[in-house]
Write a protein that holds these residues in place. Structure first.
Motif, short mmCIF file in Angstrom:
data_model
loop_
_atom_site.label_atom_id
_atom_site.label_comp_id
_atom_site.label_asym_id
_atom_site.label_seq_id
_atom_site.Cartn_x
_atom_site.Cartn_y
_atom_site.Cartn_z
N GLY A 1 -8.34 2.84 10.24
CA GLY A 1 -8.50 2.58 8.81
C GLY A 1 -9.12 1.22 8.56
N LEU A 2 -8.64 0.23 9.29
CA LEU A 2 -9.19 -1.12 9.15
C LEU A 2 -10.66 -1.15 9.57
CD1 LEU A 2 -8.74 -4.17 8.66
CD2 LEU A 2 -8.12 -4.32 11.08
N PHE A 3 -10.99 -0.47 10.65
CA PHE A 3 -12.37 -0.43 11.09
C PHE A 3 -13.26 0.28 10.08
CE2 PHE A 3 -10.73 -0.62 15.68
CZ PHE A 3 -10.82 -2.00 15.69
N GLN A 4 -12.75 1.31 9.44
CA GLN A 4 -13.54 2.00 8.41
C GLN A 4 -13.78 1.10 7.21
OE1 GLN A 4 -11.31 5.56 7.67
NE2 GLN A 4 -12.16 6.65 9.43
N ILE A 5 -12.79 0.33 6.82
CA ILE A 5 -12.95 -0.61 5.70
C ILE A 5 -14.00 -1.66 6.05
CG2 ILE A 5 -11.80 -2.41 4.38
CD1 ILE A 5 -9.25 -0.70 4.52
N ILE A 6 -13.93 -2.20 7.25
CA ILE A 6 -14.90 -3.20 7.69
C ILE A 6 -16.30 -2.61 7.73
CG2 ILE A 6 -15.62 -4.61 9.66
CD1 ILE A 6 -12.63 -5.07 10.22
N ASP A 7 -16.42 -1.40 8.22
CA ASP A 7 -17.73 -0.73 8.29
C ASP A 7 -18.29 -0.49 6.90
OD1 ASP A 7 -19.89 0.59 9.61
OD2 ASP A 7 -18.96 2.52 9.08
N PHE A 8 -17.46 -0.03 5.98
CA PHE A 8 -17.90 0.22 4.60
C PHE A 8 -18.35 -1.08 3.94
CE2 PHE A 8 -16.84 0.51 0.06
CZ PHE A 8 -17.65 1.58 -0.30
N GLU B 1 -3.01 5.20 20.91
CA GLU B 1 -2.24 5.22 19.65
C GLU B 1 -2.48 3.96 18.85
OE1 GLU B 1 1.86 5.85 20.56
OE2 GLU B 1 1.51 7.83 21.43
N LYS B 2 -2.53 2.82 19.52
CA LYS B 2 -2.74 1.55 18.82
C LYS B 2 -4.14 1.48 18.23
CE LYS B 2 0.72 -0.98 21.34
NZ LYS B 2 1.04 -2.04 22.28
N VAL B 3 -5.13 1.98 18.94
CA VAL B 3 -6.50 1.98 18.41
C VAL B 3 -6.60 2.93 17.22
CG1 VAL B 3 -8.87 2.67 18.95
CG2 VAL B 3 -7.60 1.27 20.56
N GLU B 4 -5.96 4.06 17.30
CA GLU B 4 -5.99 5.00 16.17
C GLU B 4 -5.32 4.41 14.93
OE1 GLU B 4 -4.33 8.67 17.50
OE2 GLU B 4 -6.09 9.22 18.67
N SER B 5 -4.33 3.56 15.12
CA SER B 5 -3.68 2.94 13.97
C SER B 5 -4.61 1.93 13.30
CB SER B 5 -2.38 2.26 14.39
OG SER B 5 -2.64 1.13 15.20
N LEU B 6 -5.59 1.43 14.03
CA LEU B 6 -6.54 0.47 13.45
C LEU B 6 -7.81 1.13 12.91
CD1 LEU B 6 -6.31 -2.35 16.12
CD2 LEU B 6 -5.31 -2.33 13.85
#
Length: 97
Positions: free
Chosen positions: A53-60, A46-51
């Motif tokens: 969005g942040l990982f997608q922003i960093i990847d983009f 659950e905690k990883v899934e909450s992050l």
């Protein structure tokens, strides 16, 4: 001899009952442990899934920065190569004449 024939099966049955009880206890403890581990894994998931969005922003952002730096490097390398090749072509033209 008759004593051993009647005594040994009783000892074997008692030992088998003890092994069966130990196996049941270990099975119950392992089920409890697996349930605890499953709760921890679910919490981490659950905690990883909450992050995500942040990982997608960093990847983009990293993809965009990589494409920008690729363009800059291509531009600089083409500019430098044009400078050196023009000088070589001019020298060859002068030598031919």
């Amino acid at each position: 001899m008759d004593f051993w024939l009647s005594f040994l099966p009783i000892i074997i049955y008692i030992l088998l009952i003890i092994i069966l009880i130990i196996g049941i206890i270990l099975g119950i403890k392992s089920i409890i442990t697996i349930n605890k581990v499953e709760k921890v894994v679910d919490d981490v998931n659950e905690k990883v899934e909450s992050l995500n969005g942040l990982f997608q922003i960093i990847d983009f952002t990293s993809d965009k920065l990589a494409s920008i730096t690729d363009r800059v490097v291509d531009g600089v390398s083409s500019f430098v190569s044009k400078l050196f090749f023009k000088k070589k072509k001019k020298r060859e033209d002068e030598e031919d004449e």
